[in-house]
Design a protein around this motif. Structure first.
Motif, mmCIF file in Angstrom:
data_model
loop_
_atom_site.group_PDB
_atom_site.id
_atom_site.type_symbol
_atom_site.label_atom_id
_atom_site.label_comp_id
_atom_site.label_asym_id
_atom_site.label_seq_id
_atom_site.Cartn_x
_atom_site.Cartn_y
_atom_site.Cartn_z
ATOM 1 N N SER A 5 -18.137 5.233 6.664
ATOM 2 C CA SER A 5 -17.949 4.912 5.252
ATOM 3 C C SER A 5 -16.818 3.896 5.069
ATOM 4 N N PRO A 6 -16.996 3.007 4.125
ATOM 5 C CA PRO A 6 -15.960 1.995 3.900
ATOM 6 C C PRO A 6 -14.694 2.641 3.346
ATOM 7 N N ILE A 7 -13.585 2.070 3.680
ATOM 8 C CA ILE A 7 -12.304 2.585 3.199
ATOM 9 C C ILE A 7 -11.880 1.780 1.979
ATOM 10 N N SER A 8 -11.564 2.485 0.903
ATOM 11 C CA SER A 8 -11.060 1.786 -0.273
ATOM 12 C C SER A 8 -9.757 2.429 -0.707
ATOM 13 N N VAL A 9 -8.683 1.709 -0.551
ATOM 14 C CA VAL A 9 -7.382 2.207 -0.964
ATOM 15 C C VAL A 9 -6.933 1.408 -2.177
ATOM 16 N N THR A 10 -6.196 2.074 -3.055
ATOM 17 C CA THR A 10 -5.692 1.362 -4.232
ATOM 18 C C THR A 10 -4.523 0.483 -3.811
ATOM 19 N N LEU A 11 -4.664 -0.791 -4.055
ATOM 20 C CA LEU A 11 -3.641 -1.756 -3.649
ATOM 21 C C LEU A 11 -2.737 -2.079 -4.832
ATOM 22 N N THR A 12 -1.466 -1.744 -4.685
ATOM 23 C CA THR A 12 -0.499 -2.117 -5.709
ATOM 24 C C THR A 12 0.217 -3.378 -5.258
ATOM 25 N N PRO A 13 0.575 -4.242 -6.205
ATOM 26 C CA PRO A 13 1.263 -5.468 -5.807
ATOM 27 C C PRO A 13 2.594 -5.160 -5.140
ATOM 28 N N ARG A 14 2.923 -5.926 -4.141
ATOM 29 C CA ARG A 14 4.136 -5.676 -3.370
ATOM 30 C C ARG A 14 5.326 -6.399 -3.983
ATOM 31 N N LEU A 15 6.382 -5.659 -4.233
ATOM 32 C CA LEU A 15 7.617 -6.279 -4.720
ATOM 33 C C LEU A 15 8.245 -7.078 -3.592
ATOM 34 N N GLU A 16 8.973 -8.099 -3.967
ATOM 35 C CA GLU A 16 9.554 -8.979 -2.963
ATOM 36 C C GLU A 16 10.599 -8.290 -2.110
ATOM 37 N N SER A 17 11.327 -7.367 -2.739
ATOM 38 C CA SER A 17 12.437 -6.738 -2.018
ATOM 39 C C SER A 17 11.939 -5.753 -0.959
ATOM 40 N N VAL A 18 10.680 -5.382 -1.053
ATOM 41 C CA VAL A 18 10.122 -4.392 -0.127
ATOM 42 C C VAL A 18 9.485 -5.108 1.055
ATOM 43 N N THR A 19 9.759 -4.606 2.244
ATOM 44 C CA THR A 19 9.148 -5.222 3.418
ATOM 45 C C THR A 19 7.662 -4.873 3.454
ATOM 46 N N VAL A 20 6.918 -5.674 4.177
ATOM 47 C CA VAL A 20 5.480 -5.440 4.282
ATOM 48 C C VAL A 20 5.216 -4.063 4.884
ATOM 49 N N THR A 21 5.981 -3.718 5.912
ATOM 50 C CA THR A 21 5.789 -2.416 6.557
ATOM 51 C C THR A 21 5.989 -1.274 5.571
ATOM 52 N N GLN A 22 7.031 -1.357 4.758
ATOM 53 C CA GLN A 22 7.284 -0.315 3.763
ATOM 54 C C GLN A 22 6.137 -0.220 2.767
ATOM 55 N N TRP A 23 5.668 -1.379 2.327
ATOM 56 C CA TRP A 23 4.564 -1.415 1.373
ATOM 57 C C TRP A 23 3.311 -0.793 1.987
ATOM 58 N N VAL A 24 3.037 -1.156 3.228
ATOM 59 C CA VAL A 24 1.877 -0.588 3.919
ATOM 60 C C VAL A 24 2.024 0.921 4.029
ATOM 61 N N TYR A 25 3.222 1.361 4.391
ATOM 62 C CA TYR A 25 3.469 2.801 4.523
ATOM 63 C C TYR A 25 3.183 3.518 3.207
ATOM 64 N N GLN A 26 3.742 3.005 2.119
ATOM 65 C CA GLN A 26 3.543 3.647 0.817
ATOM 66 C C GLN A 26 2.073 3.635 0.420
ATOM 67 N N THR A 27 1.417 2.525 0.673
ATOM 68 C CA THR A 27 0.007 2.405 0.318
ATOM 69 C C THR A 27 -0.840 3.415 1.085
ATOM 70 N N LEU A 28 -0.637 3.470 2.393
ATOM 71 C CA LEU A 28 -1.419 4.404 3.201
ATOM 72 C C LEU A 28 -1.072 5.850 2.854
ATOM 73 N N ARG A 29 0.202 6.096 2.616
ATOM 74 C CA ARG A 29 0.634 7.451 2.280
ATOM 75 C C ARG A 29 -0.054 7.945 1.012
ATOM 76 N N SER A 30 -0.050 7.118 0.000
ATOM 77 C CA SER A 30 -0.657 7.575 -1.254
ATOM 78 C C SER A 30 -2.173 7.635 -1.117
ATOM 79 N N ALA A 31 -2.722 6.777 -0.249
ATOM 80 C CA ALA A 31 -4.166 6.838 -0.011
ATOM 81 C C ALA A 31 -4.529 8.175 0.635
ATOM 82 N N VAL A 32 -3.711 8.613 1.575
ATOM 83 C CA VAL A 32 -3.943 9.907 2.213
ATOM 84 C C VAL A 32 -3.806 11.020 1.181
ATOM 85 N N MET A 33 -2.757 10.954 0.386
ATOM 86 C CA MET A 33 -2.499 11.982 -0.619
ATOM 87 C C MET A 33 -3.637 12.076 -1.637
#
Lengths: 239, 239
Positions: A5-33
């Motif tokens: 099945s295709p994966i669809s996660v809600t993508l929130t825009p990334r703030l500049e002050s946040v690193t890509v890794t942090q943004w990815v972490y938060q995105t995946l975390r909330s997707a799991v939740m």
DNA sequence: TTTGTATTTTTGTGATCACAATGCTCTAAT
DNA sequence: ATTAGAGCATTGTGATCACAAAAATACAAA
């Protein structure tokens, strides 16, 4: 294209002050939740990188962090997935919550000043509102916010990360399970907790938190109901 | 060359079946546990890569995992270090252990078959031996092994990772603190635990574990002693 | 000696690449 | 029709590189 099945996660825009890794972490975390990634679904670094529109590197780091928090499971084949729920594991997770959270609440109580109590009250009010509207998403989110704010009052924090790990493991199942309920009764124990805090009654607070947790999982009170919900939450992934 | 104290970690040869990242993780983890990396000492990816003789990549992943387990702390400056101990935090960590471990022991007890009980007994025997020789390293290692084996008997494991995280946070301080003690009294509660297991007496087991933990930290029983040990363990890093 | 500033070095971050291992697919034989 | 195996595609792993940010250093003025 994709075998599963295709994966669809809600993508929130990334703030500049946040690193890509942090943004990815938060995105995946909330997707799991949110249960957006089904338990058992095999995840690949490159696929997630494509979905999130980043290079594989930040994905690798985020996955490793989430695995350390037991939100993801790295199999022997070095395949990654959201762990499947079992009745015994669900039981263990709930009992672990009950072992930790009342204790964390009691430990935090002395640090609750008027401002924090007011914040707790505000969350509570929003919770009642969401309950009236029957907004399940909002209810569980605010419920979690209440608990987090309470425990986080303790400035010498060691239990909150442990509790968050438990939430992260229960989260996907709870979402999938409650999403099929047309009605979700929550007998509100938060007011009891607030009264205990005002009286600075540690024992009463612990009892209120304990009751709140127990009643939050009451919808799977019978073994059969639990079994059904687990089957259901693992169904899509079993194909 | 280095601005701060040089880092010396014990390097064990890497087995072929183990990935570099896993090896780095284990190496850094045990270095933290042994107190080889002083609390507050700033760590850099490249420096560790040089010390361990690998590329920065596996270091990055291992650091992220250890941070998620609260063994390392990523500061705002995105600098990484072993967290410093405070009296309050030490207290919280110990109390969290006492909240979790007796519970984990009780949950594991039904799963202890004869073979596992025999293994526990064997560890116990080695522990007595190490105690007679006054081998501090060995004592604490075997003590930890006893607890781990006990809790791990529960096949539906959720608490052990949480407990390991607590050990990881206490470890460096305990090592630094006990290393200065010429004598380290351990009133052995493991035998009490074993008897409770034989009788399948859950309450007695919980009491034994609780007592074991409390007595394991008795050397800093007074607030002054605790304060002294903390000062001492943070001293080298304060320069 | 101390303080402020400019220069240099080192650092974390994120992307890309090479490679061996794993999983997948297609085919041929039973 | 089922299965075993060869070939192919995809994967995780680990190394390297480029770049901007941060820290360390050097040096000037007070």
């Amino acid at each position: 294209m994709d075998k599963k099945s295709p994966i669809s996660v809600t993508l929130t825009p990334r703030l500049e002050s946040v690193t890509v890794t942090q943004w990815v972490y938060q995105t995946l975390r909330s997707a799991v939740m949110k249960g957006q990634i089904l338990p058992g679904r095999a995840l690949t670094i490159r696929e997630l990188a494509r979905v999130l529109g980043v290079s594989p590197m930040p994905i690798r780091e985020a996955i490793r962090q989430l695995s350390a928090e037991n939100a993801l499971e790295i199999q022997g084949n070095r395949r990654v997935m959201v762990p499947k729920m079992t009745a015994m594991k669900f039981n263990e997770l709930c009992e672990a919550r009950i072992a930790l959270e009342p204790y964390a609440a009691a430990r935090a109580m002395p640090y609750l000043d008027k401002e924090k109590i007011e914040q707790l009250r505000a969350i509570n009010a929003l919770g009642d509102q969401a309950m009236a509207q029957g907004n399940l998403e909002e209810i569980s989110s605010l419920n979690q916010g209440f608990h987090r704010l309470l425990y986080a009052a303790n400035p010498h924090q060691v239990t909150l990360p442990l509790i968050e790990s438990l939430w992260l493991q229960l989260g996907p199942f709870m979402r999938l399970a409650t999403s099929s309920l047309e009605e979700y009764y929550v007998i509100d124990r938060h007011n009891e907790a607030m009264q205990a805090i005002e009286k600075q009654d540690s024992v009463a607070l612990q009892l209120a938190i304990k009751a709140d947790i127990r009643e939050g999982i009451a919808f799977v009170n019978t073994p059969e109901a639990l079994h059904n919900f687990i089957e259901q939450s693992n169904y899509a992934a079993a194909n």
